[in-house]
Structures are given as structure tokens and as C-alpha cells.
Design a protein around this motif. Sequence first.
Motif, PDB file in Angstrom:
ATOM      1  N   ALA A   1     -18.598  -3.483 -91.417  1.00 56.18           N
ATOM      2  CA  ALA A   1     -19.123  -2.369 -90.624  1.00 56.18           C
ATOM      3  C   ALA A   1     -18.666  -2.518 -89.181  1.00 56.18           C
ATOM      4  CB  ALA A   1     -20.642  -2.327 -90.698  1.00 56.18           C
ATOM      5  N   ALA A   2     -18.464  -3.765 -88.750  1.00 54.83           N
ATOM      6  CA  ALA A   2     -17.944  -4.061 -87.419  1.00 54.83           C
ATOM      7  C   ALA A   2     -17.093  -5.325 -87.502  1.00 54.83           C
ATOM      8  CB  ALA A   2     -19.074  -4.250 -86.417  1.00 54.83           C
TER       9      ALA A   2
ATOM     10  N   SER B   1     -17.776  -0.201 -84.429  1.00 55.12           N
ATOM     11  CA  SER B   1     -17.018  -0.893 -85.475  1.00 55.12           C
ATOM     12  C   SER B   1     -15.960  -1.837 -84.925  1.00 55.12           C
ATOM     13  CB  SER B   1     -16.359   0.133 -86.403  1.00 55.12           C
ATOM     14  OG  SER B   1     -15.470   0.962 -85.679  1.00 55.12           O
TER      15      SER B   1
END
Length: 223
Positions: free
Chosen positions: A49-50, A101
Motif C-alpha cells: 500500500a506504501a 503510497s
Amino acid sequence: MVNDVTRYPYIAIIGDIKDSRKLKQRKASQLRFNEVLGWLNQTYQEDLAAKFTISMGDSFQGLLKDKNHLISMLFELELNLAPMELRMGIGLGDVETEINSDNSLLNDGSCYHRARAMIELIEKSEKQYAQSSSNILLAAGSQDPHYEKLINTIFALETALKTKWTERQKEIIRIYLANGKNQYRTAKVLDIGQSSVNKALNSTDFYTFSHSLSTIQDTINQL
């Protein structure tokens, strides 16, 4: 137990290099650190997600939206950064900010708080010279204490095994995994005999260790 996938939508990973100031060739080690995290971001981009982001030179954090490759990801990270030793805290939970992100350092939420608490617990354990210690710990909050205890007990046992491995044994295991767990291909890459690869894997109790990794991943998948 009914598995509610929305209970833990994100997994935060926060880590650092142990005794980074004592590293020989520190500049080269930091370049390697940056290179390996870049590889991790590329290899596991669908899970993230990041991206994994470096902070303060020897710390890092990342955010996962898919936990299915969590344990293999962390083990590969450890092997690729050897002989540097890592501490890693894993936190399952929510993100309460808008997700950036590209820079995990700008995100926050319960999963990050739990991961930080685990890093602090590892450091505290090291200072107290606790009999049972681990370089990786996981927190999932109060909903699954029995799963959390089981996972962290296995992490501690794995740490006890890993600390006995030589750098050469770690290299053989890393090449073995990178070559599809094929002993003959591993031997060819390292220019050694297949029997030497087999001996290294057996002497490190790698197959037992690998089974424990699978057990942890299967348990996490139940959360």
C-alpha cells in the motif's frame, strides 16, 4: 472462528539495522540497504500500500495491503542484507491518514502504532538480556492474543536458529531460495558440489526453519 478480512486491512512493518554505527564500511552498507529496499518495493509492488521508505539512515518502514507474502518477504530482506542484522516490528490494523503510497513515513494509524511498540519491546528485551528474545515481533491488538502469542513464540525460536548460522550458510540459503530451492542450480551458481549445499541446509536445520515460516504465514492468514 469466522475470518473477517476487514479486521486488519493493513500491515505496517517498521525496522532498523542493529548496531548500525558499528558497521564496517558503513557507507557501502547504507547503499546496499537502499538497493535492497528498492528491490523489495519492485518485487512485491502488488502487495504494498506504501513503499518501504528509509528514515534516519538505518531505519525503514512500509505498509502492506496483502499479507500473503509477508513472511517470505521479511526473510528475503534479512538474507539480502546479511551480515547486517535487523529488528522488525509488525503491526496489523488500520491506517487513519490518507495513504501516501510513495512515502510510508507520512502514514499513520493503529498498525503503525503496534509495529512501533514491537520495535520498542525488542530493544527493551535486548537491554534486559532476556532469556527469550526475538528480532521480529507482531502485534494485532487485543482481538487475537492467542494467535499473537503463538506467532511471537515461533519468531523467538527462529531467531535462536538464525543466530547460529554463519555468513556462508546464509549465502547458500539465499542462493537456494533464489534458484527455486534447487540444490543443483545452487551448487552451480556457487561453484561448489551439491553435497555441500545439502550439508549446509541440513546443518542449519533449514527445512525445519522453512516449515516454521510456513506455519507463521498460515497463522497470519487466519487473522
